[in-house]
Design a protein around this motif. Structure first.
Motif, short mmCIF file in Angstrom:
data_model
loop_
_atom_site.label_atom_id
_atom_site.label_comp_id
_atom_site.label_asym_id
_atom_site.label_seq_id
_atom_site.Cartn_x
_atom_site.Cartn_y
_atom_site.Cartn_z
N LYS B 193 38.71 33.86 39.68
CA LYS B 193 38.66 33.70 41.14
C LYS B 193 38.51 35.08 41.77
O LYS B 193 38.88 36.09 41.18
CB LYS B 193 39.94 33.05 41.65
CG LYS B 193 40.20 31.68 41.05
CD LYS B 193 39.20 30.67 41.56
CE LYS B 193 39.54 29.26 41.09
NZ LYS B 193 39.38 29.06 39.65
N SER B 194 38.01 35.10 43.01
CA SER B 194 37.75 36.39 43.64
C SER B 194 39.00 37.02 44.22
O SER B 194 38.98 38.13 44.70
CB SER B 194 36.70 36.23 44.73
OG SER B 194 37.15 35.29 45.65
N THR B 195 40.12 36.32 44.27
CA THR B 195 41.34 36.91 44.79
C THR B 195 42.53 36.33 44.05
O THR B 195 42.46 35.24 43.50
CB THR B 195 41.49 36.66 46.30
OG1 THR B 195 42.78 37.11 46.69
CG2 THR B 195 41.35 35.21 46.66
N THR B 196 43.61 37.11 44.02
CA THR B 196 44.79 36.63 43.31
C THR B 196 45.76 35.95 44.25
O THR B 196 46.91 35.73 43.93
CB THR B 196 45.51 37.81 42.64
OG1 THR B 196 45.83 38.75 43.65
CG2 THR B 196 44.68 38.44 41.57
N THR B 197 45.32 35.61 45.47
CA THR B 197 46.20 35.03 46.47
C THR B 197 47.12 33.97 45.90
O THR B 197 46.69 33.06 45.21
CB THR B 197 45.36 34.37 47.59
OG1 THR B 197 44.49 35.36 48.10
CG2 THR B 197 46.24 33.87 48.71
N GLY B 198 48.40 34.14 46.21
CA GLY B 198 49.36 33.11 45.85
C GLY B 198 49.95 33.23 44.46
O GLY B 198 50.91 32.59 44.16
N PRO B 200 51.00 36.08 41.22
CA PRO B 200 51.03 37.46 40.76
C PRO B 200 50.08 37.64 39.59
O PRO B 200 49.75 36.67 38.91
CB PRO B 200 52.49 37.64 40.31
CG PRO B 200 52.96 36.27 39.99
CD PRO B 200 52.21 35.34 40.87
N PRO B 201 49.64 38.87 39.35
CA PRO B 201 48.74 39.09 38.23
C PRO B 201 49.40 38.75 36.91
O PRO B 201 50.63 38.81 36.80
CB PRO B 201 48.45 40.60 38.30
CG PRO B 201 48.95 41.05 39.62
CD PRO B 201 49.99 40.08 40.05
N ALA B 202 48.59 38.41 35.94
CA ALA B 202 49.13 38.13 34.60
C ALA B 202 49.74 39.40 34.04
O ALA B 202 49.35 40.50 34.42
CB ALA B 202 48.01 37.66 33.69
N PRO B 203 50.72 39.28 33.17
CA PRO B 203 51.38 40.46 32.67
C PRO B 203 50.45 41.41 31.92
O PRO B 203 49.57 40.96 31.19
CB PRO B 203 52.44 39.90 31.71
CG PRO B 203 52.04 38.52 31.44
CD PRO B 203 51.25 38.05 32.59
N VAL B 204 50.63 42.69 32.18
CA VAL B 204 49.88 43.70 31.46
C VAL B 204 50.89 44.64 30.83
O VAL B 204 51.67 45.25 31.53
CB VAL B 204 48.98 44.52 32.40
CG1 VAL B 204 48.22 45.57 31.61
CG2 VAL B 204 48.02 43.63 33.14
N GLN B 289 44.14 28.75 37.36
CA GLN B 289 44.45 29.52 38.56
C GLN B 289 44.05 28.81 39.83
O GLN B 289 43.01 28.16 39.85
CB GLN B 289 43.75 30.87 38.52
CG GLN B 289 44.46 31.88 37.66
CD GLN B 289 43.78 33.23 37.76
OE1 GLN B 289 42.58 33.35 37.57
NE2 GLN B 289 44.55 34.24 38.06
#
Lengths: 180, 289
Positions: B193-198, B200-204, B289
């Protein structure tokens, strides 16, 4: 934003000039975004190229949503970094698990080897995921706070608070690194 | 309350200063002079931020970039050419093979393509098999249908790996595993997706403890339990549910093959399993997502 939308539309029609513009405008920023997360210049270069190749492959499925096109590229880059660490840590012991940042393995790169980058990357890994993301977007991509907020789907105030706590934590860990 | 206000204030002042340092090239001293009431607190933060910004100001190697640019422009030119020729966005390298498939269908009444369906990496008809898959992909239009098709292709490669393992052909297993990685990776990119709205990013993380899942131990896959990612959840979309099911089917095939494989084949199968699980993990995460 309308100009960018038109540019992306041309790219979706495989207009070479449009793609070249997107590539030139974003390559170095995406590279830095990846480099500070993995702390390895050469691997960051390869991953950056893969991000653009993947974007090219998937551009026809991209849907414009009134957010900067770069947000999509950063999301692909973010996934690429996640995938990089997963593969690096989960391969069987007999597989390619060696640290290829070794200067001795690549003497011609020694002069360009960035100690500061490694230190930042190490410190960054001790931050929360959201703090990492703010620092990566803000410092490596020189992105204004408003754009960071759009990309992370949060309000500007929240990003400023995260930025503050991230720098405080970074300071602590970078000092710890120096004293270790 | 007062403390909150002060906290908010330093956050705003810090951001103003960073904006000045990053965008206008002002120095830390300039900023401290502009905000004397915050100078004591600001100084260590700005010093750290400036050091971090400097460390992040790395550039890609120019010779690499030149090569990368050439490769990318060539790939764009290939895509543009394919579009003009109307070959369903298929690469030129495939065009000849697909023409071959079409001729084979006409000449053999489809029997050649059917025969190619059982071919394996390294065999003469394998190119025909891959080309016929590309033709089918060209006739698949929706994002979810494409995702499902790529999952089917990945599992088709699993079938090949099982046969190749029986025959002791390590090179073929590695080739098929690489294609699995590519197919599952394509599902992930298709669903980005073009934004992570809603969310949190996946763990890095580079810490193995953070990324080692329950089905692995000491870098080895625990083969006596099916990874949780292949279990259906109530909130799964149709696509995610389908990916989990397909993933589970292929996983069980690979595990079964691994259990009975001779020792010299096991490292290749282990590698295929790792690529398969990580590929599905990313694909399912992205599709959900």
């Amino acid at each position: 934003m309308q100009d960018e939308q038109a540019l992306v539309k041309r790219a979706q029609e495989y207009d070479q000039e449009a793609f070249a513009q997107i590539y030139e405008e974003n390559f170095d920023k995406i590279f830095r975004y990846i480099a500070i997360k993995i702390g390895n210049q050469m691997e960051a270069e390869d991953l950056t190229q893969q991000v653009f190749m993947k974007a090219l492959k998937a551009i026809s499925s991209y849907k414009w949503k009134d957010v900067p096109f770069s947000a999509w590229l950063y999301k692909i880059a973010h996934n690429q970094v996640v995938d990089y660490f997963r593969k690096k840590n989960r391969r069987p012991e007999t597989e390619l698990n060696e640290d290829i940042t070794s200067v001795e393995d690549h003497p011609y790169k020694a002069a360009e080897f960035k100690v500061e980058l490694e230190e930042l990357s190490r410190a960054l890994k001790k931050l929360t995921h959201l703090q990492q993301e703010v620092i990566s977007l803000r410092f490596s991509c020189e992105m204004p706070i408003a754009q960071v907020a759009i990309i992370m789907g949060k309000k500007e105030g929240a990003i400023k608070a995260l930025q503050h706590s991230a720098i405080q934590a970074l300071r602590k860990h970078m000092v710890v690194e120096k004293n270790a | 309350m007062h403390e909150n206000k002060a906290e908010n204030s330093i956050e705003i002042v810090l951001d103003n200063c960073l904006e000045e340092i990053i965008c206008s090239g002002r120095t830390v001293e300039d900023c401290l002079a502009a905000y004397p009431e915050h100078a004591e607190e600001l100084k260590p933060l700005l010093t750290t931020a400036k050091a971090s910004y400097k460390a992040a100001s790395i550039s890609p190697d120019e010779s690499f970039k030149a090569r990368a640019r050439y490769e990318f422009n060539s790939a764009v030119a290939d895509m543009a050419q394919n579009r003009k020729t109307g070959w369903f966005n298929i690469r030129p390298v495939w065009a000849q093979a697909i023409a071959g498939v079409l001729i084979a269908v006409v000449v053999s009444g489809g029997s050649l393509v059917a025969a190619a369906g059982n071919s394996l990496p390294g065999q003469t008809l394998y190119g025909v098999k891959l080309a016929s898959e590309q033709v089918r992909m060209g006739l698949t239009f929706s994002q979810s249908a494409k995702s499902e098709f790529y999952a089917d292709l990945a599992n088709r490669r699993v079938d090949e790996i099982v046969t190749l393992a029986d025959r002791g052909q390590v090179d073929g297993i590695m080739e098929a595993a690489s294609r699995i990685d590519d197919n599952l990776d394509t599902i992930t990119v298709l669903n980005v997706k073009s934004t992570t709205t809603g969310s949190p990013p996946a763990p890095v993380s580079q810490n193995p403890e953070d990324v080692t899942p329950s089905y692995m131990e000491d870098g080895q896959i625990l083969r006596n339990e099916i990874p949780e990612l292949f279990s259906l959840n109530e909130e799964d979309t149709n696509l995610v549910a389908s990916l989990r099911q397909k993933g589970r089917d292929g996983y069980l095939e690979l595990i079964s093959s691994f259990e009975k494989a001779p020792e010299h084949i096991k490292p290749a199968l282990e590698e295929a399993l790792v690529l398969y699980i990580i590929g599905y993990e990313n694909a399912i995460y992205s599709a959900g997502q």
